[in-house]
Scaffold this active site. Structure first.
Site, mmCIF file in Angstrom:
data_model
loop_
_atom_site.group_PDB
_atom_site.id
_atom_site.type_symbol
_atom_site.label_atom_id
_atom_site.label_comp_id
_atom_site.label_asym_id
_atom_site.label_seq_id
_atom_site.Cartn_x
_atom_site.Cartn_y
_atom_site.Cartn_z
ATOM 1 N N ALA A 296 -18.430 26.814 21.043
ATOM 2 C CA ALA A 296 -19.460 27.476 20.238
ATOM 3 C C ALA A 296 -20.673 26.572 20.119
ATOM 4 C CB ALA A 296 -18.923 27.828 18.850
ATOM 5 N N CYS A 297 -21.861 27.120 20.366
ATOM 6 C CA CYS A 297 -23.124 26.414 20.215
ATOM 7 C C CYS A 297 -23.079 25.091 20.997
ATOM 8 C CB CYS A 297 -23.434 26.231 18.739
ATOM 9 S SG CYS A 297 -25.179 25.977 18.376
ATOM 10 N N ALA A 298 -23.224 23.941 20.330
ATOM 11 C CA ALA A 298 -23.174 22.673 21.051
ATOM 12 C C ALA A 298 -21.805 22.434 21.674
ATOM 13 C CB ALA A 298 -23.537 21.516 20.121
#
Length: 561
Positions: A296-298
């Site tokens: 998720a995301c980074a």
């Protein structure tokens, strides 16, 4: 689909996450000063232009004073929904005067000789000032006046108490959530499991199965390094972990350590090596040679870097599939915050984190809050101080305020990522000394974006999907950053868009999408189950001989401050 999403339209408020690139890039108030100087000089350079708009504003204010307040619809502005703003002559005039000032200032910018970028910067700054000076933020807000009389003045005393408490303990910003309402391991992050591996960077949690049979290939979830992992395991109704467990998946999750200044040297390569170790432990404990990755995301950036590293080592066979949740691999994005970023900004941000050893989570939170002040500051200013009420008890906001830090080296790597966009070029990024080429990462992938995501814009996530090799699937949820992840079945407002073809232009993809009602979770579940091998009877024991269970979930690292 018949038409594009309208530019600038955001029917769902921006989500509450501190992962915004502007926050990671270390923007500060002083970065706005050059634009303020540019505006002042422009007023001097175009005196006739400025005088014309000043006279126009004076005429509008005069009409407002004499009761001409019939224009300016505010049907969708939550700040002015109280009837007093429209029925009371004093409040109606005050509101219309405020709107007239906003309108004329924007017209002054639009008709000035400023460049397009300077105009965009100016609009951003004036929007910040306009939001701060909104009459809804005044103690004369009709809601505040009513509450003052209804409580016999108690709301005023409570509001002052909340203000003093935030000045002492919250950096002077209004608290967004009641921190006493939640406790990790008691009423959030409660899914049974155990830590089966720990090193300096992470704990690996294996969850107790919730089905009689399970699929052979396990799922390893990698959360962003700038947030704690339990966004995947909030309440039972929102828990992605429980949803996966109940549907026969073996679930492991990474819980990152909250670094301090002594961990300043941890960079992306260190995190990739740590995920590789978690991957190998997951393989050993599950007894399966292939593991599904979810980032998720980074965390999505991290699993992409890991796969590029494994491909360079000829070990990509360890990965069964990859799921990317609102993840940027292509860092070219358009946002107001990015207009203030330049070489000096980036270098100053890098020096600050190197000097401290870490980028503080609270600093990122505050920068992000000022990027969305009506949602993340003034809303709570009114609730906490003017109305004297406690901030809400909301699990997502509790998670968002459970701050973590970034080590200086990783912060520097992220700055380089946003500055140079290396993953768009074969070999543009090196991880552990190995060049990363995402085109050669031929693992099947499933990517999720949010149409109202102001943190990782959906078109950038779409371009990121096209960087990958293998069979790719892209789904566009009708929500924002966090709502795209926390999207359990049963939400009557949930829907998503999909198109089997992935043309180079995101807008071309959008034109030919089909809308599907409901959550994307079941669609993803069918996709990953088809790639998860045979189902067998579920063993209830956690860990194995080499990796016995240690502390019960949620482990120890999640509690570090």
């Amino acid at each position: 689909m018949g038409k594009k999403p309208e530019a600038g339209v955001s029917p769902i408020p921006a989500s509450f996450v501190k992962a915004k690139p502007g926050a990671t890039l270390g923007l500060r108030g002083r970065n706005l000063l050059p634009t303020l100087r540019t505006l002042a000089l422009q007023g001097i350079k175009q005196p006739i232009h400025s005088a014309r708009h000043a006279l126009a504003l004076g005429g509008q204010l005069g009409r407002v004073l004499f009761g001409d307040t019939s224009d300016q619809s505010l049907a969708e502005d939550a700040r002015f929904q109280d009837p007093s703003w429209h029925l009371n002559p004093f409040y109606r005039r005050r509101l219309q005067a405020y709107l007239a000032c906003q309108k004329q200032l924007n017209a002054w910018i639009d008709e000035s000789h400023l460049t397009a970028d300077d105009q965009a910067r100016a609009r951003f700054i004036l929007a910040q000032l306009g939001d701060a000076l909104s009459p809804s933020n005044s103690p004369l807000n009709p809601l505040a006046v009513k509450e003052l009389f209804n409580t016999g003045g108690a709301s005023l005393l409570k509001g002052l108490g909340h203000l003093l408490d935030d000045l002492r303990h919250n950096g002077g910003l209004p608290s967004q959530v009641s921190k006493q309402a939640f406790e990790v391991g008691r009423n959030i992050a409660t899914t049974p499991g155990a830590v089966v591996f720990r090193n300096e960077l992470l704990e690996l949690i294996q969850y107790q199965p919730m089905s009689e049979k399970h699929y052979a290939r396990p799922l390893l979830i990698v959360p962003p390094q700038i947030n704690k992992y339990y966004i995947f395991d909030l309440s039972t109704q929102k828990s992605f972990v429980q949803y996966a467990l109940q549907n026969g998946l073996q679930v492991f999750i990474v819980s990152w350590r909250n670094p301090n200044a002594s961990h300043r040297e941890w960079g992306l390569s260190n995190y990739v090596q740590a995920i590789e170790k978690a991957l190998d432990v997951t393989r050993a404990v599950s007894g399966c040679k292939e593991v599904h990755l979810m980032g998720a995301c980074a965390g999505g950036l991290s699993i992409a870097a890991l796969q590029g590293y494994l491909q360079a080592k000829r070990q990509l066979h360890k990965v069964a599939s990859a799921t990317y949740l609102v993840s940027l691999l292509d860092s070219q994005i358009d946002s107001s915050a990015m207009l203030f970023v330049n070489e000096q900004t980036l270098e100053a941000a890098r020096r600050r984190s190197c000097r401290k050893g870490v980028l503080e989570g609270r600093d990122m939170s505050q920068i992000f809050a000022w990027m969305r002040p009506n949602d993340l500051i003034w809303n709570y200013w009114i609730n906490n101080y003017l109305l004297g009420k406690q901030p809400p008890a909301f699990d997502i906001l509790y998670w968002n305020n459970d701050n973590t830090r970034l080590p200086a080296a990783l912060h520097g790597d992220l700055l380089d990522f946003f500055q140079h966009n290396p993953l768009t070029r074969p070999g543009g990024m090196e991880v552990c000394g190995m060049p990363v080429n995402l085109e050669k990462v031929t693992v099947d992938s499933f990517s999720i974006a949010g149409i109202n995501d102001h943190i990782t814009p959906w078109d950038a996530v779409y371009r990121s999907t096209r960087l990958l090799g293998g069979e790719r699937r892209f789904v566009l949820s009708n929500s924002g950053h966090i709502q795209s992840i926390l999207n359990p079945p049963g939400n009557p407002k949930a829907s998503y868009l999909e198109n089997d073809k992935l043309p180079s232009d995101p807008r071309a993809w959008y034109f030919d999408t089909q809308k599907h009602e409901g959550s994307w979770w079941p669609e993803w579940l069918g996709w990953i189950q088809a790639r998860s091998g045979e189902q067998t009877d579920t063993p209830m024991a956690l860990g194995n001989q080499n990796h016995p269970p240690m502390e019960a979930a949620p482990g120890t690292y999640v509690h570090e401050r």
